[in-house]
Design a protein around this motif. Structure first.
Motif: not given
Lengths: 180, 391
Positions: A24-25, A29, A32, A77-78, A80-84, B9-11, B46, B48, B279, B283-284, B375
């Motif tokens: 995580i970069e 963070r 987030r 929510v968006m 915090l998702s992968v589509d940040k 997540k992503e960590d 991710h 998921f 998507r 997300m929701l 990544k």
């Protein structure tokens, strides 16, 4: 933090002794943190819009504040998702809306004008962070039409594709003969 | 030892962890010499796939040298043996293992109570995966404890390199099983969605099994070039209509056999509104998977055809066209790979020089670079198709 992770390990499974650098970069963070801020603010706007309008001297705008609350929740929510990145840009757009709405309350006859000023300053500061996070979390996938390595020589068949096709044909005909 | 550990997540981090040890007479300890990042690792990256816990060691594609064994091996494995570890842990004794259905072994999932609740019945234990499949530490590490090691291994003979053998543990048999499930006939057209590592293996497998025509669908130029090199006709879904082009290539009838090597994270595109909706719902947390490929396959597949799904799905998929599936009489075959069912045959093919799976490797790096490579692989940077890590 990893001590908690160690508690959850099954008996005999390796436990963390020392944790290395994270994938995580800093921008992730920040995104987030802003996502959680969105959720907190959104929840407040949805649950207690009257307290907010009262503090800003903008009574009668409760419905709008509640709608903004739902927008904040969605942005959170968006984020915090992968589509940040999409979440961050939605926050930047939201900051613009917030600022415009606050400006409408910035009137001489508003007794809570100083609160509106404070809120505008906060929105401005947060908008800077949102913009920074939006830029830094942009997807890093290679651009379309950018330089790429092509793998035209990687067939995976040491004897060539035709040899692979003919051995498959031979196998299929043997199977057919066997079946008849 | 060093290991790539999931912290959230992503960590992912390259942590120092305690060494594993023998816990059961059927255990073996393997010094990992090569391991890889798999496409399904990205679903975990991710977050998921439910059931990951901070501290879980990643990795389910690995090989190495046996450095310690329990006393219950019955001579099947000894120190110094060079083995590939299949990602499915198998007991070899239960009813499913005896039938060759190794990925649904009834014994090895040590957290079967979780899987029973989520899936109805438990499946096999898997390395470096969710706790729904046992939460076993994975092989992106310097050492790995292999439970049920007397059956959970593939011995690699001298003369076969790590790079040639490594993928026998997952992507090669996964692509192979996907093609075998299609019951390929000499006149068949096989369409494969997704030209990632599993898709690439499925392309070669379909060709080796005698398909008349193999069509590969993706949007990443380097992956499409690799697919073309493997004998496939390619479709770039960003620049052409998949349905139109598939019909064109099959005289308007559609491909007889369709393989979904994409799974739950279908590409999201504005021109495909269902992908945007998926998507947003994902997300929701209103839907766990994005099944665009599945919908497209069902729509375009020739009536009476076969849909084969090696791509990973985790839970619930919305708007799957069951009407088309039923009325067209399509057969759906899926499942995690029964690795050991195929490996004798595949190892023989590698030894005979029919195929060399190392063609898919584009990056080989030290284990410590693993977190960054997750990544790079995810973003398809630097023309990345497959990453091999050296502990």
């Amino acid at each position: 933090m990893y001590y908690v992770a160690n508690i959850m390990r099954s008996k005999g499974d390796p436990k963390i002794v020392r944790s290395g650098p994270s994938s995580i970069e800093p921008a992730d963070r920040l995104a987030r943190a802003l996502g959680w801020l969105s959720i907190g603010l959104g929840a407040m706007e949805v649950l207690a819009p009257r307290r907010i309008t009262r503090a800003l001297g903008m009574r009668g705008s409760e419905g709008l504040v509640r709608a903004y609350g739902f927008r904040e929740l969605f942005s959170g929510v968006m984020s915090l998702s992968v589509d940040k990145n999409a979440g961050m840009w939605s926050r930047v757009a939201g900051d613009g809306l917030d600022a415009a709405t606050l400006l409408s309350g910035f009137r001489y006859d508003n007794p809570k004008k100083h609160n509106v000023t404070l809120a505008l300053l906060m929105v401005g500061g947060i908008a800077c962070l949102d913009y920074k996070a939006a830029q830094q979390t942009a997807p890093r996938s290679p651009a379309r039409g950018g330089r790429r390595r092509l793998y035209t020589d990687r067939s995976g068949f040491p004897k060539g594709i035709e040899a692979a096709r003919s051995s498959a044909k031979a196998l299929l005909s043997r199977t057919a003969v066997g079946a008849s | 030892m060093r290991a790539l550990v999931w912290h959230g997540k992503e960590d992912i981090r390259c942590d120092t962890v305690t060494d594993p040890g023998i816990e059961d007479p059927r255990d073996a300890i393997v010094k990992v010499t090569s391991c890889a990042i798999c496409g399904s690792d990205l679903h975990l990256f991710h977050n998921f796939i439910p059931g990951m816990l901070p501290g879980d060691i990643m990795g389910h594609e690995m090989m190495g040298e046996v450095v310690d064994v329990g006393h219950g091996m019955d001579g099947k494995l000894k120190k110094g043996d060079r083995i590939v570890v299949p990602f499915t842990i198998i007991c070899g004794q239960c009813e499913q293992c005896k039938r060759g259905n190794f990925s649904v072994c009834e014994t090895t999932n040590r957290k079967r109570h979780l899987a029973d609740k989520v899936f109805g019945h438990s499946t096999a234990g898997l390395f470096g995966y969710t706790h729904l499949t046992g939460g076993y530490p994975g092989g992106q590490a310097e050492y790995l404890r292999v439970p049920f090691a007397d059956t959970t291994h593939i011995k690699i003979p001298e003369g076969i390199s790590d790079e040639q053998a490594l993928f026998l543990g997952d992507i090669f048999p996964t692509g192979w099983q996907a093609a075998v499930q299609c019951d390929i006939e000499p006149t068949d057209t096989v369409a494969i969605w997704g030209c990632g590592p599993v898709g690439q293996m499925a392309i070669r497998s379909a060709l080796l099994l005698g398909a008349n025509q193999v069509i590969a669908i993706d949007c990443v130029p380097e992956r499409l070039s690799m697919a073309e090199a493997g004998g496939a006709t390619t479709i770039n879904f960003e620049s052409e209509s998949v349905v139109e082009r598939l019909n064109e290539l099959t005289d308007g009838k559609g491909p007889e056999k369709c393989i979904d090597a994409t799974g739950m994270e279908s590409h999201v595109m504005a021109s495909q509104p269902d992908t945007l909706l998926d998507r947003a719902k994902q997300m929701l947390m209103l839907e766990s998977d994005r099944p665009h490929v599945l919908r497209e396959m069902i729509y375009v597949c020739r009536p009476g055809g076969v849909i084969s799904i090696p791509g990973v799905y985790s839970g619930l998929s919305d708007h799957v066209p069951m009407g088309a599936l039923m009325n067209k009489g399509l057969t759906v075959r899926s499942g995690q790979t029964h690795v050991n069912r195929w490996t004798d045959d595949l190892l023989r093919r590698i030894e005979e020089g029919q195929i060399d799976p190392s063609f898919v490797i584009t990056h080989t790096v030290d284990l410590a670079q693993g977190p960054e490579m997750y990544k790079v692989f995810r973003d398809k940077r630097d023309s990345c198709v497959k990453v091999v890590l050296k502990p």
